[in-house]
Scaffold this motif. Sequence first.
Motif, PDB file in Angstrom:
ATOM      1  N   THR A 191      30.614  12.761  40.142  1.00 38.68           N
ATOM      2  CA  THR A 191      30.234  11.564  39.155  1.00 38.68           C
ATOM      3  C   THR A 191      30.259  12.526  37.649  1.00 38.68           C
ATOM      4  O   THR A 191      30.548  13.761  37.458  1.00 38.68           O
ATOM      5  N   LEU A 192      30.261  11.341  36.570  1.00 38.23           N
ATOM      6  CA  LEU A 192      30.173  11.968  35.376  1.00 38.23           C
ATOM      7  C   LEU A 192      28.903  12.980  34.927  1.00 38.23           C
ATOM      8  O   LEU A 192      29.060  13.813  34.221  1.00 38.23           O
ATOM      9  N   LEU A 193      27.661  12.302  35.543  1.00 38.67           N
ATOM     10  CA  LEU A 193      26.592  13.217  35.107  1.00 38.67           C
ATOM     11  C   LEU A 193      26.827  14.611  35.954  1.00 38.67           C
ATOM     12  O   LEU A 193      26.197  15.514  35.101  1.00 38.67           O
ATOM     13  N   ASP A 194      27.408  14.776  37.007  1.00 35.50           N
ATOM     14  CA  ASP A 194      27.654  16.226  37.489  1.00 35.50           C
ATOM     15  C   ASP A 194      28.188  17.062  36.529  1.00 35.50           C
ATOM     16  O   ASP A 194      28.028  18.051  36.151  1.00 35.50           O
ATOM     17  N   ASP A 195      29.278  16.593  35.969  1.00 36.84           N
ATOM     18  CA  ASP A 195      30.080  17.322  34.603  1.00 36.84           C
ATOM     19  C   ASP A 195      29.401  17.353  33.463  1.00 36.84           C
ATOM     20  O   ASP A 195      29.341  18.364  33.089  1.00 36.84           O
ATOM     21  N   MET A 196      28.470  16.463  33.164  1.00 35.47           N
ATOM     22  CA  MET A 196      27.751  16.482  32.030  1.00 35.47           C
ATOM     23  C   MET A 196      26.604  17.642  32.161  1.00 35.47           C
ATOM     24  O   MET A 196      26.436  18.237  31.206  1.00 35.47           O
ATOM     25  N   ILE A 197      25.755  17.693  33.387  1.00 33.16           N
ATOM     26  CA  ILE A 197      24.937  18.739  33.444  1.00 33.16           C
ATOM     27  C   ILE A 197      25.494  20.149  33.381  1.00 33.16           C
ATOM     28  O   ILE A 197      25.106  21.119  33.274  1.00 33.16           O
ATOM     29  N   ILE A 282      25.985  15.328  25.304  1.00 32.88           N
ATOM     30  CA  ILE A 282      24.829  14.761  25.812  1.00 32.88           C
ATOM     31  C   ILE A 282      24.024  15.435  27.070  1.00 32.88           C
ATOM     32  O   ILE A 282      22.810  15.791  27.237  1.00 32.88           O
ATOM     33  N   GLY A 283      25.010  16.204  27.802  1.00 34.67           N
ATOM     34  CA  GLY A 283      24.388  16.840  28.963  1.00 34.67           C
ATOM     35  C   GLY A 283      23.694  17.970  28.397  1.00 34.67           C
ATOM     36  O   GLY A 283      22.585  18.523  29.171  1.00 34.67           O
ATOM     37  N   TRP A 284      24.145  18.810  27.349  1.00 36.66           N
ATOM     38  CA  TRP A 284      23.170  19.826  26.708  1.00 36.66           C
ATOM     39  C   TRP A 284      21.828  19.367  26.233  1.00 36.66           C
ATOM     40  O   TRP A 284      20.934  19.931  26.521  1.00 36.66           O
ATOM     41  N   GLN A 285      21.816  18.202  25.713  1.00 38.10           N
ATOM     42  CA  GLN A 285      20.458  17.709  25.251  1.00 38.10           C
ATOM     43  C   GLN A 285      19.698  17.148  26.479  1.00 38.10           C
ATOM     44  O   GLN A 285      18.501  17.541  26.469  1.00 38.10           O
ATOM     45  N   ILE A 286      20.194  16.844  27.621  1.00 39.39           N
ATOM     46  CA  ILE A 286      19.475  16.355  28.696  1.00 39.39           C
ATOM     47  C   ILE A 286      19.088  17.627  29.337  1.00 39.39           C
ATOM     48  O   ILE A 286      17.695  17.737  29.575  1.00 39.39           O
ATOM     49  N   VAL A 287      19.522  18.813  29.256  1.00 38.86           N
ATOM     50  CA  VAL A 287      19.282  20.078  29.993  1.00 38.86           C
ATOM     51  C   VAL A 287      18.118  20.838  28.891  1.00 38.86           C
ATOM     52  O   VAL A 287      17.032  21.251  29.493  1.00 38.86           O
ATOM     53  N   GLU A 308      18.563  16.222  39.916  1.00 33.89           N
ATOM     54  CA  GLU A 308      17.304  16.794  39.653  1.00 33.89           C
ATOM     55  C   GLU A 308      16.870  17.000  38.369  1.00 33.89           C
ATOM     56  O   GLU A 308      15.921  16.673  37.737  1.00 33.89           O
ATOM     57  N   ILE A 309      17.959  17.716  37.672  1.00 37.51           N
ATOM     58  CA  ILE A 309      17.599  17.908  36.317  1.00 37.51           C
ATOM     59  C   ILE A 309      17.717  16.634  35.482  1.00 37.51           C
ATOM     60  O   ILE A 309      16.580  16.551  34.446  1.00 37.51           O
ATOM     61  N   PHE A 310      18.418  15.668  35.801  1.00 39.61           N
ATOM     62  CA  PHE A 310      18.434  14.542  34.759  1.00 39.61           C
ATOM     63  C   PHE A 310      17.115  13.870  35.225  1.00 39.61           C
ATOM     64  O   PHE A 310      16.475  13.273  34.339  1.00 39.61           O
ATOM     65  N   ASN A 311      16.649  13.660  36.480  1.00 37.02           N
ATOM     66  CA  ASN A 311      15.545  12.902  36.750  1.00 37.02           C
ATOM     67  C   ASN A 311      14.056  13.601  36.308  1.00 37.02           C
ATOM     68  O   ASN A 311      13.227  12.793  35.822  1.00 37.02           O
ATOM     69  N   LYS A 312      14.105  14.654  36.067  1.00 31.86           N
ATOM     70  CA  LYS A 312      12.970  15.352  35.551  1.00 31.86           C
ATOM     71  C   LYS A 312      12.994  15.802  34.129  1.00 31.86           C
ATOM     72  O   LYS A 312      12.130  16.528  33.662  1.00 31.86           O
TER      73      LYS A 312
END
Length: 319
Positions: A191-197, A282-287, A308-312
């Motif tokens: 997914t895109l989220l996989d790449d973002m994180i 955006i992935g950087w800011q989520i982390v 897990e990183i995104f949800n928490k």
Amino acid sequence: MKKIYCIFFLLIIAFSCKKEDQIESEIAKVEVDFLVERFDRAFAEATPKDLNQLKETFPFLFSKHVPDSVFIARMTDTLQNELLDQVDKKFNNFSDIENDITRLFQHLKYYDVTFSEPRVVTLTNDVKYRDKVIVTDTIVLIPLDNYLGEDHEYYMNIPKYITQNMKPSQIVSNLASEYAKRYTFQSQKKTLLDDMIYFGKQLYFKDKMTPFMSDEEKIGYTTSQLEFAKANEAQIWTNFIENEYLYSTDSSLPGRFIADAPFSKFYLQLDRESPGRLGQYIGWQIVRAYMNNNDITFLEMMKKDAVEIFNKSNYKPPK
């Protein structure tokens, strides 16, 4: 009540800053032992009779399948000599970069006791700019002809979004990126989220390993590009959510928002004002949000699953 919350928040920030300062003070005391070996200069000064000595000193740079005549021809090649001359002029003094490599290695050694300093060798590589730096367990290769400056005449036929990072200040940033890949776990790439994180982890790795660098240098943005990302973070996030991009497996999304590109592709009028790789940003800011809201070491975080990183993370872009 608001005043009490503000005071409490400021105390938390002050405590965090003091703790970070203490850690950085400890890291500055870490001993590292390495030398920058200037193969580019050694080759520029060599004559055919020196070839065997060069091969003994740098055996990993000489393929057994390439005859000596090829290397001897390079020694007298006009274009090669001009390239080596340009590199020597640009990097006559390498001390500032060497100091930053030292600081990177100190951070790596502090956070990972198994880290061992590699040989660091500079060379030229015929401006193969996609091979920015090469990192193995024992050797680091830095092709200096990839960092002569964004407006250098050798780069006239290379796209501007690439050449903007072909400058000396990006050497250590690219080196940190290569090390980040070695520590980054990714359970899947669907997914895109996989790449973002995935890329968010690597950029956070730079936060910890190269705190002496600016955010622009870490992500490879100009000041105006970073300002765009910050100013439009909420709108970018809204676009991702409204279009249900996060969990999408649409194969076009990484090319639009993750891959190096002149701009991100929302298919909106503002596209050409935007920098590329906004999904990474955006992935950087989520982390970062995840690390701020969870009691976990960053090396443990590097092994966590993207979902897990995104949800928490409790990520909320600034309004």
